[in-house]
Enzyme design. Structure first.
Site, PDB file in Angstrom:
ATOM      1  N   GLN A 115      22.258 -56.888  15.504  1.00 32.27           N
ATOM      2  CA  GLN A 115      22.524 -55.474  15.685  1.00 32.27           C
ATOM      3  C   GLN A 115      23.113 -54.841  14.428  1.00 32.27           C
ATOM      4  O   GLN A 115      22.780 -53.709  14.079  1.00 32.27           O
ATOM      5  CB  GLN A 115      23.490 -55.258  16.861  1.00 32.27           C
ATOM      6  CG  GLN A 115      23.727 -53.806  17.211  1.00 32.27           C
ATOM      7  CD  GLN A 115      22.445 -53.093  17.618  1.00 32.27           C
ATOM      8  OE1 GLN A 115      21.479 -53.712  18.060  1.00 32.27           O
ATOM      9  NE2 GLN A 115      22.431 -51.774  17.454  1.00 32.27           N
ATOM     10  N   GLU A 116      23.968 -55.567  13.740  1.00 37.07           N
ATOM     11  CA  GLU A 116      24.649 -55.012  12.576  1.00 37.07           C
ATOM     12  C   GLU A 116      23.724 -54.849  11.374  1.00 37.07           C
ATOM     13  O   GLU A 116      23.782 -53.846  10.671  1.00 37.07           O
ATOM     14  CB  GLU A 116      25.838 -55.903  12.177  1.00 37.07           C
ATOM     15  CG  GLU A 116      27.027 -55.823  13.118  1.00 37.07           C
ATOM     16  CD  GLU A 116      27.821 -54.536  12.926  1.00 37.07           C
ATOM     17  OE1 GLU A 116      27.525 -53.771  11.994  1.00 37.07           O
ATOM     18  OE2 GLU A 116      28.742 -54.290  13.725  1.00 37.07           O
ATOM     19  N   SER A 117      22.894 -55.834  11.109  1.00 40.23           N
ATOM     20  CA  SER A 117      22.172 -55.840   9.831  1.00 40.23           C
ATOM     21  C   SER A 117      20.705 -56.195   9.932  1.00 40.23           C
ATOM     22  O   SER A 117      19.999 -56.146   8.918  1.00 40.23           O
ATOM     23  CB  SER A 117      22.835 -56.840   8.879  1.00 40.23           C
ATOM     24  OG  SER A 117      22.692 -58.168   9.389  1.00 40.23           O
ATOM     25  N   TYR A 132      25.946 -49.569  21.185  1.00 41.07           N
ATOM     26  CA  TYR A 132      26.171 -50.813  20.440  1.00 41.07           C
ATOM     27  C   TYR A 132      26.493 -51.962  21.389  1.00 41.07           C
ATOM     28  O   TYR A 132      25.929 -53.054  21.271  1.00 41.07           O
ATOM     29  CB  TYR A 132      27.319 -50.590  19.463  1.00 41.07           C
ATOM     30  CG  TYR A 132      27.691 -51.772  18.605  1.00 41.07           C
ATOM     31  CD1 TYR A 132      27.024 -52.029  17.415  1.00 41.07           C
ATOM     32  CD2 TYR A 132      28.727 -52.632  18.972  1.00 41.07           C
ATOM     33  CE1 TYR A 132      27.378 -53.103  16.608  1.00 41.07           C
ATOM     34  CE2 TYR A 132      29.084 -53.708  18.181  1.00 41.07           C
ATOM     35  CZ  TYR A 132      28.407 -53.937  16.993  1.00 41.07           C
ATOM     36  OH  TYR A 132      28.761 -55.013  16.209  1.00 41.07           O
TER      37      TYR A 132
END
Length: 719
Positions: free
Chosen positions: A585-587, A690
């Site tokens: 999810q972050e990168s 998120y």
């Protein structure tokens, strides 16, 4: 038996092939060799359908698989022997052992004709490594004369050009799509950037490559008069795909006048705030291409920029003339009429939506608005009814899983446990990839972990034993992909699709998978994910077929950096599937990516946070772009956020995104008695999305990489 002129007479010949002894009488060597070669080819063709012992070894390091490959090369079936020899030669070349490579390659181009070109190129490399450049150059030259595959010929020309740079002129002119051509062009532009023709090739062939934005700007600013409409289109596409919409819009203004280009011209200006110019372009689209499908979307865009009466006029035209745009146009019309204090007319528009476009996404969104309204008012029967209508009429909508789950929750709250269980099972089985499938599984009492227990679980992680067969590309490309020859796969793909203006569903998926092998995870995952937005019925059907295959989901949820993730998760006592879910999810696994705020690397760590964590663990020398360092620091911080909230992973993940201070306020403000309701109440839309995305990822990694959960899903769905 009579001997022919200049031929040697042979006697009784016996060959043993795949356990069957064939006996015949041959008259000459010229008759024996073609027969033997043809027989080998037939054997290899037969072997294609046999399980390969080689493919499952691809994930191992060269050292780990060496012994097994040597055994297969001696005793495996014919095709696997060829594959093993090919990989042994590859390993030998990487280890700078040309003699071993030549030994493994001896005669292999005949036995393994599918990869003849690659085999000969490896032989040339081995000769060059031994200092026998004349033999190497002879092979490369022969390949340019005898091969028809542009990827092979281009590679041979490139190597010839290392000895005679004039050959690179041929490479650039004849093979503009070849990755080796792009290497040559970049080197030449380093020496002399004043070469617009070379820049044009890169911009056309590699629009997403690093540094292309600067080259596009340079062409636009310095060589405008030398650009053709086709050049402008290539520049515009590059800007558009890298989200530089103002530049894209202006570039599309100089591109060939097609409906798509004119629309993007207007849209690029609109997104950039140039409303007046955008209106003019949308009107040009309407006048020049009144029947083009994208004109309907242009009408909707135009309606959002004009007075209410004009907007209603354009929306009515979209509704009447463009069925694809009608559902969204009806919703927009209803909102305008509501604002104009015409509730009856507004309701007529909504009724028309439900009556004529009941299965549209717009209808699903409207129904969900009704669900939320009734739920907030405590009218659960009405909320359940509207939610269940979504599951019936809009089961392909992204809202269907959410609607089914909450219908189950409310039935549970009403005490109707049987109906609730049925609803949860339906959501679980019909939308198995969704966040709400996991939440349904939790409420069904399945052992899949909940917010309070995920952290301490250590699920067994089992990756696929071998790469599956790609759905598109040449047989050569598919074979090389399964052998892990990723650089060659990319070269072949670039040349095989060089002249295509559009990719089929299978081709788009294949290109996404290949990008994953190149470490371009963000682009690869995005390309695969965007298949869902294809709206032609045939494309939708083919996408649905792809979704039935494990390869589709493993590609959407890949598992790179697995050793570091498993290692640091174990040291921090974290569930490794939660760690990888957060990284995805972050990168999207891009190790060099940076956010607008300055967060960096796989786990998107702010430099100040990284410095603070590094001090806590006595890490003096680190880089946030280094995957190992980033995961080491990020897992410590994820452990820290867990410790702040009594190992509640939902709060820990929310804190990772929004910060501990905000989450502490939400805990004080909202009750934690019902975790699902707490998630719905998170006041930051980004953080709410998120949390759902990270745990949706977690669920997919669990169901894809844990055999126990796979069996559980099969059993539960069967019920």
């Amino acid at each position: 038996m009579k001997a022919r002129s200049r031929q040697v007479v042979f006697g009784l010949i016996s060959l043993t092939l795949v356990g069957v002894t064939t006996v015949w009488v041959a008259q000459s060597r010229e008759e024996i060799l073609p027969f033997a070669i043809e027989t080998r080819k037939k054997v290899v063709e037969t072997d294609k359908d046999r399980p390969s012992e080689v493919f499952p070894l691809i994930a191992l390091s060269p050292l780990e698989r060496q012994k097994q490959l040597e055994t297969i090369a001696e005793r495996g079936h014919q095709l696997d022997q060829n594959r093993a020899r090919y990989l042994l030669a590859t390993t030998a070349l990487e280890a700078k052992k040309p003699d071993s490579a030549l030994s493994a390659l001896k005669g292999l181009e005949t036995d393994y004709s599918l990869l003849e070109g690659q085999i000969l190129l490896k032989r040339a490399k081995a000769y060059e490594m031994k200092g026998k450049t004349a033999q190497a150059r002879e092979i490369w030259y022969n390949l340019t004369q005898e091969q028809s595959n542009p990827a092979i010929v281009g590679e041979a020309v490139y190597h010839l050009g290392r000895y005679n740079s004039q050959e690179w002129e041929t490479l650039v002119k004849q093979f503009p799509a070849h990755p080796r051509t792009h290497e040559v062009i970049r080197e030449r532009l380093k020496e002399n950037p004043d070469q617009p023709d070379l820049m044009k090739i890169l911009i056309d062939q590699t629009p997403e490559a690093e540094g292309m934005g600067e080259w596009r700007d340079r062409l636009v600013n310095n060589y405008r008069s030398q650009l053709s409409p086709e050049d402008w289109e290539a520049i515009a596409v590059g800007y558009w795909e890298t989200w530089e919409y103002r530049k894209a819009g202006n570039a599309y203004g100089n591109a060939p006048k097609t409906p798509e280009n004119v629309y993007r011209y207007g849209r690029g200006l609109q997104v950039s705030g140039e409303t007046r110019r955008a209106k003019t372009i949308y009107l040009e689209l309407l006048n020049s291409f009144p029947d083009a499908e994208i004109t309907g979307l242009g009408l909707r865009r135009l309606a959002g920029m004009v007075s209410r009466n004009d907007a209603l006029f354009y929306l009515d035209r979209a509704i009447d003339e463009f069925p694809k745009e009608a559902p969204e146009a009806l919703i927009s019309k209803a909102k305008l009429l509501e604002a104009a204090r015409s509730p009856q007319a507004a309701q007529q528009a909504r009724d028309s939506l439900l009556e004529n476009y009941s299965q549209s996404d717009a209808a699903a969104a409207y129904r969900w608005e009704r669900v939320e309204k009734y739920a907030q008012q405590g009218e659960l029967d009405e909320a359940i009814e509207w939610a269940q209508t979504i599951t019936q009429e809009n089961n392909n909508s992204s809202l269907a899983a959410k609607a089914g789950f909450w219908a189950g929750k409310w039935l549970q709250q009403q005490g109707d446990t049987a109906a609730a269980e049925k609803q949860f099972r339906q959501t679980f089985s019909q939308h198995p990839q969704s966040y709400y499938a996991w939440r349904s599984a939790v409420h069904l009492g399945l052992p899949v972990g909940d917010f309070e227990s995920i952290r301490n679980q250590s699920p067994r992680v089992v990756k696929p034993a071998a790469r599956p067969l790609l759905p598109s590309g040449s047989d050569q490309l598919k074979e090389l992909y399964q052998l892990g020859e990723d650089n060659w796969v990319w070269k072949l793909w670039q040349t095989e699709t060089a002249n295509q203006t559009a990719l089929s569903v299978e081709e788009q998926f294949t290109e996404g998978v290949i990008k994953l092998t190149q470490g371009r995870y963000l682009k690869g995952i995005s390309q695969i994910s965007s298949l869902q937005f294809r709206d032609q019925p045939e494309d939708y059907s083919r996408w649905q077929s792809l979704r039935e295959k494990p390869m589709y989901w493993h590609s959407l949820f890949p598992f790179p950096y697995n050793e570091s993730i498993l290692n640091w998760s174990e040291k921090r006592e974290l569930n490794p599937l939660l760690t990888i879910s957060l990284i995805r999810q972050e990168s999207r696994f891009e190790k060099d990516i940076s956010s607008v705020a300055g967060a960096r690397g796989l786990m998107q760590i702010m430099p100040a946070t990284g410095k603070w964590v590094a001090g806590k663990i006595n890490l003096s020398d680190y880089s946030l772009s280094d995957p190992e360092d980033n995961i080491q620091l990020g897992t410590w911080y994820l452990d820290y956020t867990h410790s702040r909230y009594n190992n509640n992973s939902m709060l820990a993940v929310a804190s990772y995104n929004a910060g501990p201070g905000n989450v502490a306020k939400w805990v004080d403000r909202y009750s934690l008695k019902d975790a699902d309701e707490f998630v719905e109440k998170i006041p930051f839309p980004e953080t709410k999305g998120y949390v759902e995305a990270v745990f949706g990822n977690y669920w997919n990694y669990l169901r894809l990489y844990n055999p126990q959960i796979q069996r559980l899903m099969d059993e539960t769905t069967a019920k």
